[in-house]
Design a protein around this motif. Sequence first.
Motif, PDB file in Angstrom:
ATOM      1  N   UNK A 122     -14.670  17.110  31.367  1.00 54.12           N
ATOM      2  CA  UNK A 122     -15.185  15.740  31.286  1.00 54.12           C
ATOM      3  C   UNK A 122     -14.928  14.961  32.574  1.00 54.12           C
ATOM      4  N   UNK A 123     -14.024  15.450  33.419  1.00 49.35           N
ATOM      5  CA  UNK A 123     -13.714  14.773  34.677  1.00 49.35           C
ATOM      6  C   UNK A 123     -14.657  15.162  35.815  1.00 49.35           C
ATOM      7  N   UNK A 124     -15.553  16.113  35.570  1.00 53.14           N
ATOM      8  CA  UNK A 124     -16.410  16.597  36.648  1.00 53.14           C
ATOM      9  C   UNK A 124     -17.313  15.490  37.182  1.00 53.14           C
ATOM     10  N   UNK A 199     -12.716  19.618  40.123  1.00 51.40           N
ATOM     11  CA  UNK A 199     -12.653  19.709  38.662  1.00 51.40           C
ATOM     12  C   UNK A 199     -13.460  20.890  38.132  1.00 51.40           C
ATOM     13  N   UNK A 200     -14.492  21.298  38.839  1.00 49.41           N
ATOM     14  CA  UNK A 200     -15.230  22.495  38.436  1.00 49.41           C
ATOM     15  C   UNK A 200     -14.352  23.731  38.561  1.00 49.41           C
ATOM     16  N   UNK A 201     -13.613  23.814  39.674  1.00 51.62           N
ATOM     17  CA  UNK A 201     -12.682  24.941  39.864  1.00 51.62           C
ATOM     18  C   UNK A 201     -11.604  24.945  38.780  1.00 51.62           C
ATOM     19  N   UNK A 202     -11.081  23.767  38.460  1.00 54.87           N
ATOM     20  CA  UNK A 202     -10.049  23.674  37.430  1.00 54.87           C
ATOM     21  C   UNK A 202     -10.605  24.033  36.058  1.00 54.87           C
ATOM     22  N   UNK A 203     -11.841  23.655  35.785  1.00 59.04           N
ATOM     23  CA  UNK A 203     -12.468  24.006  34.508  1.00 59.04           C
ATOM     24  C   UNK A 203     -12.637  25.513  34.380  1.00 59.04           C
TER      25      UNK A 203
END
Length: 469
Positions: A122-124, A199-203
Motif C-alpha cells: 500500500x506504500x508503493x 517499496x516495490x523491492x520490499x513488497x
Amino acid sequence: KTIQHPQKGSRNFFRNMFTDDEYSINEIKKQDILNKKYFGKLPFPIVNIALMGAFFFFLFFAFNTTQNFETTLNANLGFWSLSVLYLAFSISTLFSSIFVRQLGEKYCLVIGSVCYTLYIAANIQIYKGILLVITAAFVGFGAAILWNAQGSLLGKCSTQETSGMLSGVFFSVFQVSTIAGNLFAGILLSKDIEHWILYTCLTISAVISNICFFMIQNVDTREQRIEATQGKGLNIFETVSLFKNQKMLLLVSLFIFSGLSQSFYYGNFTQLVGEYHQDEDSSNESSPSNNNEALIGYVMAIFGVVEVLGSFANGKLSDKLGKPTILYISSASAYIGFILVLISLYKNYGQNNFWIYFVTALFFGYSDSGFNTMIYSLLSTIFPDNMTEQCFGFFKLVQASTTAVAFFYSPYVPVPYLIMILCFFLTLGLITFFTLHRLYMGTKPVDQSTKNTKYDGVNDDDDDDDDYM
C-alpha cells in the motif's frame, strides 16, 4: 500404511514440506516427527525453526524498513496508520490463539505474512490515504496470529534442553533483518531512487516469505491441538483479570514504557533523523530529500546491530549479574538516549552534527534489547507454567495498546514532552520493579511441580492476593 520419510538429497524433502501425502503429520506421532533428520543428520526441529527464522527475515526485512520510514515519508498519515496497526494488534491478541488452534501454525504464518505484505504494498503509491489505514488494521490482525504461531511452533519443537538453542537459532537469523533492511533502504535512497521502487523491492521480499512459509511443517494435527487445549477457551477473561494480580501490577509501568518507547523509536526518532538538514535543503527546491531519508536507514541499521548484539550479551550477562542489574543498565541507556535527543534539539544542534543520531541509536538499541530480553525472561520465571499464555498475552495487550495510543498523539506533542512522559513511566516502572524485587525476596522455596524456579532470589509464594499464583 508405511510412512516414507524424506531421503538425503531427494526432491521428496521439498515436496513433503508442501504436502502431507507420504510424510503426513496426521499419521505420525509428535515425537516421531521431532526425531526425524533431514539430509541424513539435521534434526527436524532445527530445520523447521531455522526455516521459520529465514522466512521471518524476508518478511521483516520489508516490514521493519517500511515502519522506520513511515512517519517521515507519510507524516501524520504514517502515525495514524501505525496507531491503527497496534490498536488492531492489541485487540487481536486476545483472539489469536483460537486461529492457531484451528488452522495450525503453518497456515497462520502464511495468513499473517500476507497481511504484512498488503500494508507494505500500500506504500508503493503516495495516493493511498484510507487504503494505508485499512491495510494497517490487517497487519494488526496478522501480527497477532503470526507471533502466536511463531511462539507455539517454537515451543512445540523445543524441549527443556533445546529451547535456548532453538530460540537462538530463530532470533539470530530473524533479527539480522533490521540491519539488512535499513542498510538496503539507506543505499537505495542515497542513490536518489524513487520511493515506489524501494517499496516495490520490499513488497517482493515480503511475497517471497508468503510463499516460503508453506514449507513450514506443523508438529501436531488439528485434532491434537484441540484436545490439548480443550476447556481453555479464548482465555480472554483470564488475561484481562491479571490486572488484579499484584506481581503483574508491579510490572505494568515497565510494559507501558516498552509500548511508548516503540512509538518513539520507530516514529518520532526516525522522523527527527529524517529532518536532518531539512531547513537548508528546503531552500533549494531542486535539492533531493533522499539524502535525509537515507540517513534514517543508516542510523536504524546501527540500532539493529546493537539490538542484536545486546540480545545475545544480555542473556549471558543476566546469568552473572542478575536480571535486575541488566534492567537498570538498560534504563540508564534509555535515559542517556533521551538526553542526547534533547541535545540534538537544542539550537538545532543535530542538524549540523549528524553523528549524534548514530550515538543515540546505539543507546536506544541496547535499551530496547535489554527491556525485551528481561521482560520476557521475567514473565517466564516469576509466574507458573500454567499462566504463561495469559502473562504473555497480557504483556502484549498492554504494550500494543500503549504503542497505538502513543502513535496517535505523537504528531501533536512536542518531542521534549514526549520524553517527559517516557521518563515518568520508566522511573515509575523502576520503582515498582524494585518493590517487586524486595517484596518477594527471600521467601521460602515453592513447590517446583507447580511453580517455575525462582529468579535472582525472587520467589512466588501462595499469597491470598494472587488468585492465579
